[in-house]
Enzyme design. Structure first.
Site, mmCIF file in Angstrom:
data_model
loop_
_atom_site.group_PDB
_atom_site.id
_atom_site.type_symbol
_atom_site.label_atom_id
_atom_site.label_comp_id
_atom_site.label_asym_id
_atom_site.label_seq_id
_atom_site.Cartn_x
_atom_site.Cartn_y
_atom_site.Cartn_z
ATOM 1 N N GLU A 1 31.698 74.203 30.053
ATOM 2 C CA GLU A 1 32.211 73.471 31.011
ATOM 3 C C GLU A 1 32.299 71.767 30.885
ATOM 4 O OE1 GLU A 1 28.972 75.730 34.085
ATOM 5 O OE2 GLU A 1 28.214 73.998 33.751
ATOM 6 N N GLU B 1 30.598 82.515 35.223
ATOM 7 C CA GLU B 1 28.372 82.342 35.593
ATOM 8 C C GLU B 1 29.478 82.479 37.225
ATOM 9 O OE1 GLU B 1 27.061 79.260 33.924
ATOM 10 O OE2 GLU B 1 27.435 79.337 32.638
#
Length: 461
Positions: free
Chosen positions: A166, A364
């Site tokens: 991220e 995720e």
């Protein structure tokens, strides 16, 4: 079975060094930005719980890996701590860290679990932040050295690597919206941080390929599909610009090797382009990832702005759009996030139709719930809501695969309830509950369900 997944599908979960290891200033590890920030402003952290109080993986790695096996994981992602492995950022390797990570990797392999290892999960060593963090090309050089060190030490056994998790989050949190250190609000500096992160990714990709080892290297992006309120041109344009800022600013360079022309034009118009060197374009072009991890939690609903921008305010992405709260949306009230299962399918479809259908997996997906102890029955958390959350996302994932998307697996966030940045343990995400007082681990109902699903490679309606 109604939902059968491809052979050798990756079933597992994800975690990170800074959120699980603990021992944040011991065994040779130097402070990260989190250690420094907590020391300076503990009041910014939920209940004053800082990065030293994570889920004790450093001490309990062997028992935790046994639990991964019990959950029928065939793969598991975690990260290496740069500050633990190379405490001064650039120099000597910490032998205690090498021994620790070797034990973890070897035990995962011994249990039949493929290690997916990420190099950077928001945890900049403070000695590197003092040199400018990702604003500094010197830090990009140091990161490349760190990556090469990891490949040399562990690349004989680790065959699946990721450069960043991220990477847009440190940009947003640290340089735009004041929820990560260094708490700067400055778009120009944010753009420089984002750009140098892409360069660091590309340099690590080259380092991996230079190593001549077998395996692949990728990156993990949190993709939040931008849905316009309506098909009115102003709403559509607003959603497109949000997509450029939050998704395509990383997705295009790491999958296409170049930036979107309309993003470059927009930043040039407002004099917000980062400083580039002549050799950067070729570096980014050659740094296309072998594998994309997709973190998906929520959609982004967008409408055009209906008020004027204050020209004296800091330049922000929100100059071009506003958030839209869609009536009737399904919410996770604890995290304040919309639950929109179809988003996972829309991401896969976009990758297939517009990005050459890259090798990818869901790295995720998860649901944080506050005060989960109230759902305890017979000594276990009966989290049917999490089972439903995973099942409904997997149905849309299955549909994407059935239409040809090259999605290779599904990892849940996370394995054991872990420390979460400024939120500590407020919201629990794990398949395994953690008693903070005793460190006892207990598998939740969702963990049992996931174990059965992984074993069967699918589930019934």
């Amino acid at each position: 079975m109604d939902y059968v997944f491809p052979k050798n599908f990756w079933w597992g979960s994800a975690s990170s060094a800074p959120q699980t290891e603990g021992e944040s200033l011991r065994y040779g590890k130097s402070p990260t930005v989190w250690d420094h920030w907590f020391d300076a402003q503990p009041e910014r952290f939920h209940q004053g719980v800082g990065p030293a109080d994570t889920s004790t993986f450093y001490q309990n790695w062997k028992a935790d890996i046994a639990l991964l096996k019990q959950l029928n994981h065939n793969s598991f992602r975690t990260s290496i701590s740069w500050a633990r492995l190379i405490p001064d950022g650039t120099g000597e390797v910490n032998p205690e860290a090498v021994a620790f990570y070797n034990q973890v990797i070897d035990e995962l392999l011994a249990q039949g679990i493929t290690p997916f290892i990420n190099l950077f999960h928001f945890d900049m060593p403070m000695v590197m932040q003092e040199k400018g963090g990702w604003e500094s090309r010197e830090v990009v050089d140091a990161y490349e050295h760190y990556a090469r060190t990891c490949f040399s030490l562990f690349g004989d056994r680790v065959k699946t690597w990721f450069t960043f998790n991220e990477p847009v989050v440190p940009v947003e949190g640290g340089y735009l919206y004041d929820f990560h250190y260094p708490n700067v609000v400055d778009f120009r500096r944010a753009a420089s941080v984002a750009y140098h992160t892409v360069l660091a990714h590309a340099r690590a990709v080259k380092a991996w390929r230079d190593s001549g080892r077998d395996g692949e290297i990728g990156i993990i992006l949190n993709l939040t599909p931008s849905y316009p309120r309506s098909q009115h041109p102003a709403d559509v344009k607003a959603a497109h610009i949000a997509d450029l800022f939050f998704n395509r600013s990383f997705l295009d360079p790491v999958l296409r090797g170049s930036y979107p022309e309309d993003l470059v034009a927009l930043l040039r118009e407002y004099d917000m382009l980062p400083a580039c060197q002549p050799e950067d374009a070729a570096c980014i072009r050659d740094g296309v990832a072998d594998l994309l991890g997709v973190n998906y939690y929520q959609p982004r609903r967008i409408k055009c702005r209906d008020d004027a921008v204050n020209p004296a305010s800091p330049f922000m992405p929100e100059w071009f759009f506003s958030a839209y709260e869609m009536p009737g949306r399904k919410m996770n009230p604890y995290r304040g996030w919309e639950i929109y299962e179809r988003g996972i399918y829309d991401i896969l479809t976009n990758l297939r139709e517009n990005y050459g259908n890259p090798r990818c997996y869901i790295s995720e997906n998860g649901m944080g719930v506050e005060n989960e102890q109230r759902f305890e029955k017979d000594g276990k958390i009966d989290d049917q809501y999490r089972i439903e959350f995973v099942r409904e996302h997997l149905k849309w994932l299955h549909k994407g695969i059935s239409e040809g998307s090259n999605c290779l697996g599904y990892h849940m966030w996370t394995f054991i309830d872990n420390w979460s940045w400024c939120n500590a343990y407020k919201n629990r995400y794990g398949f395994v509950s953690l008693d903070l007082d005793t460190q006892k681990r207990t598998v939740k109902r969702s963990g049992e369900w996931f174990s059965q699903t992984a074993e069967r490679n699918g589930f019934d309606e």
